[in-house]
Scaffold this active site. Sequence first.
Site, PDB file in Angstrom:
ATOM      1  N   GLU A   3       0.794  -1.231   0.000  1.00 19.90           N
ATOM      2  CA  GLU A   3       0.000   0.000   0.000  1.00 19.90           C
ATOM      3  C   GLU A   3       0.831   1.287   0.000  1.00 19.90           C
ATOM      4  O   GLU A   3       0.795   2.041   0.981  1.00 19.90           O
ATOM      5  CB  GLU A   3      -0.956   0.006   1.205  1.00 19.90           C
ATOM      6  N   GLU A  43      -5.036  -8.604   0.730  1.00 20.60           N
ATOM      7  CA  GLU A  43      -5.632  -8.343   2.045  1.00 20.60           C
ATOM      8  C   GLU A  43      -7.123  -8.151   1.889  1.00 20.60           C
ATOM      9  O   GLU A  43      -7.562  -7.479   0.954  1.00 20.60           O
ATOM     10  CB  GLU A  43      -5.094  -7.043   2.692  1.00 20.60           C
TER      11      GLU A  43
HETATM   12  C1  FCB Z   1      -4.084  -2.189   5.690  1.00 21.93           C
HETATM   13  C2  FCB Z   1      -2.640  -2.482   6.090  1.00 21.93           C
HETATM   14  C3  FCB Z   1      -2.516  -3.592   7.099  1.00 21.93           C
HETATM   15  C4  FCB Z   1      -3.603  -3.540   8.143  1.00 21.93           C
HETATM   16  C5  FCB Z   1      -4.966  -3.423   7.502  1.00 21.93           C
HETATM   17  C6  FCB Z   1      -6.099  -3.400   8.482  1.00 21.93           C
HETATM   18  O1  FCB Z   1      -4.179  -0.883   5.201  1.00 21.93           O
HETATM   19  O2  FCB Z   1      -1.894  -2.828   4.944  1.00 21.93           O
HETATM   20  O3  FCB Z   1      -1.228  -3.528   7.647  1.00 21.93           O
HETATM   21  O4  FCB Z   1      -3.336  -2.523   9.014  1.00 21.93           O
HETATM   22  O5  FCB Z   1      -5.011  -2.271   6.713  1.00 21.93           O
END
Ligand code: FCB
Length: 436
Positions: free
Chosen positions: A156, A349
Amino acid sequence: MAADALPPFPPGFLWGASTSAHQIEGAVDARGPSVWDVFEARPGVIRDGSTAAVACDSFHRHREDVALLAGLGMNAYRFSVSWPRADSPGGLDHYERLVDDLLAAGVRPVPTLFHWDLPASLDWLDRDTAARFAEYVERVAARLGDRVHTWITLNEPAEHTVLGHALGVHAPGRTLLYDALPVAHHQLLAHGLAVRALRAAGATDVGIAASHSPTWPLTGDEADLAAADHYDVLMNRAFSDPLLLGRYPEGLEQLMPGDVAADLEVVSERLDWYGVNYYAPSLVGAPTGEKSAYGTFDVPAGLPFALHEIEDRPRTAFGWPVVPEGLTQTLTGLRDRYGDRLPPVMITENGCSYPGLDDQERIAYLDSHLRALHRAIEEGVDVRGYFVWSLLDNYEWNEGYRQRFGLVHVDFDSPERTRTPKASYAWLRDALRAQR
Ligand code: FCB
């Protein structure tokens, strides 16, 4: 709850969980400081006043984590390598042990090379940090490249730029607003250099983990549409366009530092796959003259857009709306925008914060998002894997330990950091079993 079996996912699909070094490892004394250690020491910046000095103690307890992954029947694990640890004597030994233990358990290691814990002596405003990153990546690849084949360069870059350097709620805590843009460019350059370094070391499966939030305009009015488009450029396309098309969205290139045209050749180095972190859409309208809320923190007034709550949706403990169709929309949107420039996709994620061991809300969240993911596959998006955020409850950045994202509960008051699988762990284990 969620009793119907999930539809079948393609053969060879990767099923995994994600974590990151700073959020789980602890063992802060066995490595040099990162910008996060420095940030956490500032009074008042972490909501519960905690630090990640011990976190889940995964540095010492990684075998328990590997056993938990194996118990889930997962075939992949996304973790991150801490750059300051890799720079410290013996630091890479930890990742070698972790990789060996994963392989012995039949779990594919998928390391991320940068998940926000920059060595405290470095700064993404300096172009040189990109070259330093490539050197570090070369060292990691030289050590692990015989056993690791799937790599993630950055996590990110958008959030790291915006939260860390524009708004100051994450490390290193700068409030540069639009002057933070060089941080985006230098990370993207670092990414491209790292892709080259990994390929030179023989890697064949290289991707990135980019956040994507479909941007919903508040209304169809011209002013709302323009504000939403601006927001979509800043948070999504400022990163995916250079990565996948080799150019910045209009108006951005002249704000970036250095020989941008030459850099974009590096930034757009071909990827084997593209990782998407998805949590929720953003509802964006014209500026209101007032500050607006972004999750649990404020976005200042004076920006050319305002964020709005998405109403009539369940919310996670973080206050994030639960919008599974946003995942389908993100993926079909990427396919429509980038066409054959979009490589196969992995969800690197997706997950939610809820308290408690009997986490029925997390089961409903995962069930609905996996169905939304399947819909994208049916609509022709080439999706190769899905990683839940997160395996464990962990250190949620400026929220400290208040947000629990794990399939596994961690007792942060116990010296052993006792791990207890939640109801969602059993649900996912059974769902994955049914896929085989
Ligand atoms: C994302 C991050 C990860 C975690 C999630 C909830 O933005 O990459 O590390 O904090 O959110």
